[in-house]
Design an enzyme around this catalytic site. Structure first.
Site, PDB file in Angstrom:
ATOM      1  N   CYS A  87     -15.475  -0.121  16.322  1.00  0.00           N
ATOM      2  CA  CYS A  87     -14.732  -0.681  15.178  1.00  0.00           C
ATOM      3  C   CYS A  87     -15.605  -0.780  13.930  1.00  0.00           C
ATOM      4  CB  CYS A  87     -14.147  -2.045  15.535  1.00  0.00           C
ATOM      5  SG  CYS A  87     -15.391  -3.321  15.769  1.00  0.00           S
ATOM      6  N   CYS A 126     -20.881  -2.718  16.089  1.00  0.00           N
ATOM      7  CA  CYS A 126     -20.037  -2.101  17.114  1.00  0.00           C
ATOM      8  C   CYS A 126     -19.795  -0.636  16.765  1.00  0.00           C
ATOM      9  CB  CYS A 126     -18.715  -2.844  17.229  1.00  0.00           C
ATOM     10  SG  CYS A 126     -17.545  -2.014  18.316  1.00  0.00           S
ATOM     11  N   ASP A 169      25.810  -9.426 -28.639  1.00  0.00           N
ATOM     12  CA  ASP A 169      24.978  -9.262 -29.838  1.00  0.00           C
ATOM     13  C   ASP A 169      24.281 -10.573 -30.159  1.00  0.00           C
ATOM     14  OD1 ASP A 169      25.725  -6.645 -30.060  1.00  0.00           O
ATOM     15  OD2 ASP A 169      27.300  -7.004 -31.558  1.00  0.00           O
TER      16      ASP A 169
HETATM   17 ZN   LIG Z   1     -15.776  -3.412  17.957  1.00  0.00          ZN
END
Ligand SMILES: [Zn+2]
Length: 494
Positions: free
Chosen positions: A82, A79, A310
């Protein structure tokens, strides 16, 4: 997934596909966008649609497109928008070919042994993806801004990825996503080349904006016009390298609170090592924290107590509040299991330490602890020896003490680590308890302001603490043993 449920999702998907303008969808496919990117560009918000739009199903999701000129982006093509993130395509350092992201994540959670009753998903994506989105948005605005369907409501890649993952993850992990302590973190990083590109894009965009400011409104649209034609070129050039993908899981700290009692004069509060040599036979920190760590199967823990005593002073009475911060616990014990940890510590053979009211507390535990740290008053029982037999006057003298002011210069024994100062402290009251058959040994019960040096108040520290039990009695006084019997706090943790 139930059959009727999957049928419902399918029809929902069909509805969404039908509602999108097919010529624009077709054009976006030609630019190399994946199905999920197409959904988000049109602002589709239905999470089920993203989860159902499996990257391999793009042909069947948009059947009308197939008949047309452009084939939808399928598994083989990355793609352009993206860079494969929503297609579950990525580089990974191992040789595993499994690209089913929800499955990979759920396998990791189980492999690492996390008990999971809720989880939160955190996604980090490279800046190039944001650049891509911005370019495409301005391109869409110019090309389709006048269309009746046009809305500038692009869903971010980050959100679309979450939409795509949440449903399958909830099914695989059999729990809901919420603001829980278990965090699943996905990190995508772009290839070096893509990063370089996004840097260039940044500078060219800045330059264009500057130009626009100089020549006024008229040139903005023409600048956008050229930017938008750049866009296709930009997107297409970029889409040859998927991102690098790493994922991990960790739990935010969980906190256990309670009170501890210390019965030994040879156990320090925290692990105490000097020149590789352990001081004392154990520590409260290790006994309590170690048991909790084991049950939680955690990476590490931090022990924090409200004040300290202590190593040779026992901690009795109601005990001292403490908090254990546990890092990256695989298991979060149930209430019943927490009680079992308490029981286990309290039945240890050596009986050095005991815990009370052990329980899981929220992350506000630290705040409570810090507030609780302001000790106000402490009560002690001291075994005292004096160089002459006790007299009736001593009894009267001691029992008449009420809010006695004492000046204490920093004790000789701590001068090497504390700065020399003179502090005023208050002895609220004192009481003598005799020991049968002994006139020079007795138990001194006393209540003092927090921070008073008790040992010095008894023997006087060569005149550095005044008055002292020694100076009041006019004889030598030594402290043999000391126990804390009560602590009054500003605020109680438990
Ligand atoms: Zn995409």
């Amino acid at each position: 997934m139930e059959k009727s449920e999957s049928g419902q999702v399918a029809s929902e998907l069909e509805e969404v596909v039908k509602s999108l303008p097919s010529d624009a969808v077709n054009h976006l496919f030609s630019l190399g966008l994946c199905v999920r990117c197409i959904f988000r560009v049109f602002g589709v918000e239905a999470t089920t649609v993203y989860a159902a739009a499996s990257p391999s199903l793009s042909h069947s999701i948009f059947p009308s497109i197939v008949a047309q000129q452009h084939q939808p982006t399928d598994d083989k093509q990355l793609c352009t928008l993206c860079l494969g993130i929503l297609q579950f395509r990525f580089h990974r350092n191992d040789n595993n070919n499994n690209n089913d992201v929800p499955l990979l994540i759920s396998q990791m959670v189980k492999r690492e042994g996390y008990h999971c009753d809720s989880f939160s998903l955190e996604v980090s994506i490279p800046p190039i993806i944001l650049h891509n989105d911005n370019y495409l948005r301005s391109y869409m605005k110019i090309k389709y801004g006048s269309q009746p369907w046009f809305q500038d409501t692009c869903i971010s890649t980050k959100d679309a990825l979450k939409f795509s993952l949440l449903d399958p993850l909830q099914n695989l992990l059999e729990c809901k996503s919420s603001v829980g302590s278990l965090r699943i973190r996905l990190t995508y990083t772009a290839s070096k080349e893509a990063d370089k590109f996004s840097d260039n894009a940044d500078t060219s965009k800045r330059r264009k904006t500057d130009e626009c400011n100089l020549v006024g409104q008229k040139s903005i649209s023409s600048s956008l016009e050229s930017e938008s034609s750049d866009c296709c070129k930009f997107l297409l050039e970029m889409a040859n390298e998927p991102c690098h993908f790493t994922y991990l899981c960790c739990r935010t700290p969980i906190y256990f609170g309670g009170r501890y009692l210390k019965y030994s004069r040879n156990v320090s509060q925290t692990r105490w090592i000097i020149d590789d040599e352990r001081m004392g036979e154990a520590s409260v920190e290790e006994i309590i924290g170690g048991n909790i760590l084991q049950v939680c199967q955690a990476d590490s823990f931090k022990f924090h107590a409200a004040g300290r005593e202590d190593i040779d002073v026992r901690m009795l009475g109601p005990g001292r509040p403490f908090l254990v911060e546990v890092q990256n616990a695989r298991q979060v014990p149930s209430e019943l299991f927490v009680k079992n940890i308490e029981k286990k510590i309290n039945t240890m053979e050596n009986k050095l330490v005991r815990v009370k009211n052990l329980k899981l507390v929220g992350s506000h535990g630290w705040d409570l602890m810090r507030e609780g740290e302001a000790e106000k008053q402490k009560q002690y029982a001291a075994l005292v020896w004096i160089s002459r037999p006790l007299t009736d006057e001593d009894f009267q003298h001691v029992s008449s003490v009420k809010d006695l002011k004492v000046l204490q210069r920093t004790p000789i024994r701590v001068l090497h680590r504390r700065s020399p100062l003179e502090r005023e402290k208050i002895i609220h009251w004192m009481k003598i308890e005799t020991i049968a058959g002994s006139s020079q040994y007795f138990l001194l019960h006393l209540c003092t302001q927090a921070g008073t040096y008790i040992k010095e108040f008894v023997h006087g520290d060569l005149g550095r603490t005044h008055p002292s039990v020694g100076s009041m009695f006019g004889c030598r006084a030594e402290i043999l043993q000391l126990d804390v019997t009560d602590i009054k706090m500003e605020c109680f943790l438990t």
